[in-house]
Design a protein around this motif. Structure first.
Motif, mmCIF file in Angstrom:
data_model
loop_
_atom_site.group_PDB
_atom_site.id
_atom_site.type_symbol
_atom_site.label_atom_id
_atom_site.label_comp_id
_atom_site.label_asym_id
_atom_site.label_seq_id
_atom_site.Cartn_x
_atom_site.Cartn_y
_atom_site.Cartn_z
ATOM 1 N N ALA A 1 44.847 40.053 35.982
ATOM 2 C CA ALA A 1 44.016 38.879 35.691
ATOM 3 C C ALA A 1 43.255 39.044 34.376
ATOM 4 C CB ALA A 1 43.048 38.620 36.850
ATOM 5 N N ILE A 2 42.846 40.272 34.070
ATOM 6 C CA ILE A 2 42.207 40.513 32.767
ATOM 7 C C ILE A 2 43.200 40.224 31.656
ATOM 8 C CG2 ILE A 2 41.216 42.240 31.222
ATOM 9 C CD1 ILE A 2 40.206 43.723 33.699
ATOM 10 N N GLY A 3 44.409 40.776 31.810
ATOM 11 C CA GLY A 3 45.444 40.578 30.789
ATOM 12 C C GLY A 3 45.820 39.126 30.595
ATOM 13 N N ASP A 4 45.789 38.370 31.697
ATOM 14 C CA ASP A 4 46.135 36.944 31.632
ATOM 15 C C ASP A 4 44.963 36.092 31.142
ATOM 16 O OD1 ASP A 4 48.620 37.621 32.634
ATOM 17 O OD2 ASP A 4 48.191 36.913 34.680
ATOM 18 N N GLY A 5 43.784 36.685 31.022
ATOM 19 C CA GLY A 5 42.610 35.944 30.591
ATOM 20 C C GLY A 5 41.930 35.167 31.709
ATOM 21 N N ASP A 6 42.319 35.447 32.958
ATOM 22 C CA ASP A 6 41.721 34.746 34.104
ATOM 23 C C ASP A 6 40.373 35.343 34.512
ATOM 24 O OD1 ASP A 6 43.930 33.051 34.222
ATOM 25 O OD2 ASP A 6 44.985 34.362 35.628
ATOM 26 N N LEU A 7 40.150 36.611 34.189
ATOM 27 C CA LEU A 7 38.882 37.285 34.471
ATOM 28 C C LEU A 7 38.387 37.958 33.204
ATOM 29 C CD1 LEU A 7 39.560 39.185 37.850
ATOM 30 C CD2 LEU A 7 38.163 37.135 37.535
ATOM 31 N N SER A 8 37.088 37.917 33.010
ATOM 32 C CA SER A 8 36.509 38.671 31.895
ATOM 33 C C SER A 8 36.411 40.139 32.320
ATOM 34 C CB SER A 8 35.113 38.139 31.564
ATOM 35 O OG SER A 8 34.189 38.503 32.590
ATOM 36 N N PRO A 9 36.283 41.037 31.368
ATOM 37 C CA PRO A 9 36.110 42.442 31.732
ATOM 38 C C PRO A 9 34.901 42.661 32.652
ATOM 39 C CG PRO A 9 36.708 42.289 29.435
ATOM 40 C CD PRO A 9 36.463 40.876 29.917
ATOM 41 N N HIS A 10 33.819 41.931 32.437
ATOM 42 C CA HIS A 10 32.634 42.068 33.300
ATOM 43 C C HIS A 10 32.932 41.598 34.724
ATOM 44 C CE1 HIS A 10 28.501 42.127 34.651
ATOM 45 N NE2 HIS A 10 28.651 40.877 35.054
ATOM 46 N N GLU A 11 33.581 40.451 34.852
ATOM 47 C CA GLU A 11 33.946 39.950 36.180
ATOM 48 C C GLU A 11 34.871 40.931 36.890
ATOM 49 O OE1 GLU A 11 33.834 35.146 35.255
ATOM 50 O OE2 GLU A 11 35.656 36.301 34.796
ATOM 51 N N ALA A 12 35.829 41.461 36.149
ATOM 52 C CA ALA A 12 36.766 42.425 36.728
ATOM 53 C C ALA A 12 36.048 43.687 37.176
ATOM 54 C CB ALA A 12 37.855 42.759 35.714
ATOM 55 N N ALA A 13 35.095 44.141 36.382
ATOM 56 C CA ALA A 13 34.340 45.343 36.744
ATOM 57 C C ALA A 13 33.575 45.133 38.045
ATOM 58 C CB ALA A 13 33.390 45.730 35.616
ATOM 59 N N GLU A 14 32.984 43.954 38.214
ATOM 60 C CA GLU A 14 32.242 43.663 39.438
ATOM 61 C C GLU A 14 33.177 43.584 40.642
ATOM 62 O OE1 GLU A 14 28.826 43.700 39.689
ATOM 63 O OE2 GLU A 14 29.094 44.441 37.643
ATOM 64 N N LEU A 15 34.320 42.937 40.486
ATOM 65 C CA LEU A 15 35.294 42.874 41.571
ATOM 66 C C LEU A 15 35.841 44.265 41.900
ATOM 67 C CD1 LEU A 15 37.324 39.647 40.742
ATOM 68 C CD2 LEU A 15 35.903 40.061 42.752
ATOM 69 N N THR A 16 36.027 45.073 40.878
ATOM 70 C CA THR A 16 36.515 46.438 41.085
ATOM 71 C C THR A 16 35.534 47.234 41.933
ATOM 72 O OG1 THR A 16 37.809 46.419 39.050
ATOM 73 C CG2 THR A 16 37.173 48.574 39.904
ATOM 74 N N LYS A 17 34.240 47.035 41.718
ATOM 75 C CA LYS A 17 33.231 47.715 42.533
ATOM 76 C C LYS A 17 33.375 47.329 44.005
ATOM 77 C CE LYS A 17 29.698 47.887 38.919
ATOM 78 N NZ LYS A 17 28.373 47.357 38.530
ATOM 79 N N VAL A 18 33.614 46.049 44.258
ATOM 80 C CA VAL A 18 33.765 45.574 45.632
ATOM 81 C C VAL A 18 35.001 46.203 46.278
ATOM 82 C CG1 VAL A 18 34.207 43.542 47.068
ATOM 83 C CG2 VAL A 18 32.559 43.408 45.193
ATOM 84 N N VAL A 19 36.121 46.165 45.572
ATOM 85 C CA VAL A 19 37.367 46.715 46.109
ATOM 86 C C VAL A 19 37.240 48.229 46.323
ATOM 87 C CG1 VAL A 19 39.817 47.137 45.616
ATOM 88 C CG2 VAL A 19 38.812 44.896 45.143
ATOM 89 N N THR A 20 36.626 48.916 45.379
ATOM 90 C CA THR A 20 36.451 50.365 45.499
ATOM 91 C C THR A 20 35.566 50.705 46.691
ATOM 92 O OG1 THR A 20 36.764 50.648 43.123
ATOM 93 C CG2 THR A 20 35.675 52.441 44.292
ATOM 94 N N GLY A 21 34.493 49.969 46.869
ATOM 95 C CA GLY A 21 33.615 50.200 48.016
ATOM 96 C C GLY A 21 34.341 49.976 49.332
ATOM 97 N N LEU A 22 35.121 48.912 49.402
ATOM 98 C CA LEU A 22 35.892 48.627 50.603
ATOM 99 C C LEU A 22 36.933 49.715 50.839
ATOM 100 C CD1 LEU A 22 36.535 46.804 52.968
ATOM 101 C CD2 LEU A 22 37.887 45.376 51.440
#
Length: 75
Positions: free
Chosen positions: A28-49
């Protein structure tokens, strides 16, 4: 407060699912659908889960080992 992000995250029920979710975030970052900041926040959620899933799996495995050990030592 951040704005809501419209991104369909794959279901995460296993550690392998977490890997797939992280790959989807990277795509999604590569496609421009998520900004790096948005991706970082989602990554935190996925990593925690993912950590919670792995911990639960280890706890279940350990419980099984302890039960088998108790049977062996009671003989």
């Amino acid at each position: 407060r951040d704005r809501p992000v419209s991104f369909e995250l794959p279901q995460v029920s296993t550690a392998a699912d977490a890997v797939a979710a992280l790959a989807a975030i990277m795509e999604a970052i590569g496609d421009g659908d998520l900004s790096p900041h948005e991706a970082a926040e989602l990554t935190k959620v996925v990593t925690g889960l993912s950590h919670a899933i792995v911990t639960a799996e280890l706890e279940q495995h350990l419980r099984g080992v302890e039960e088998r050990l108790a049977v062996l030592t009671s003989r």
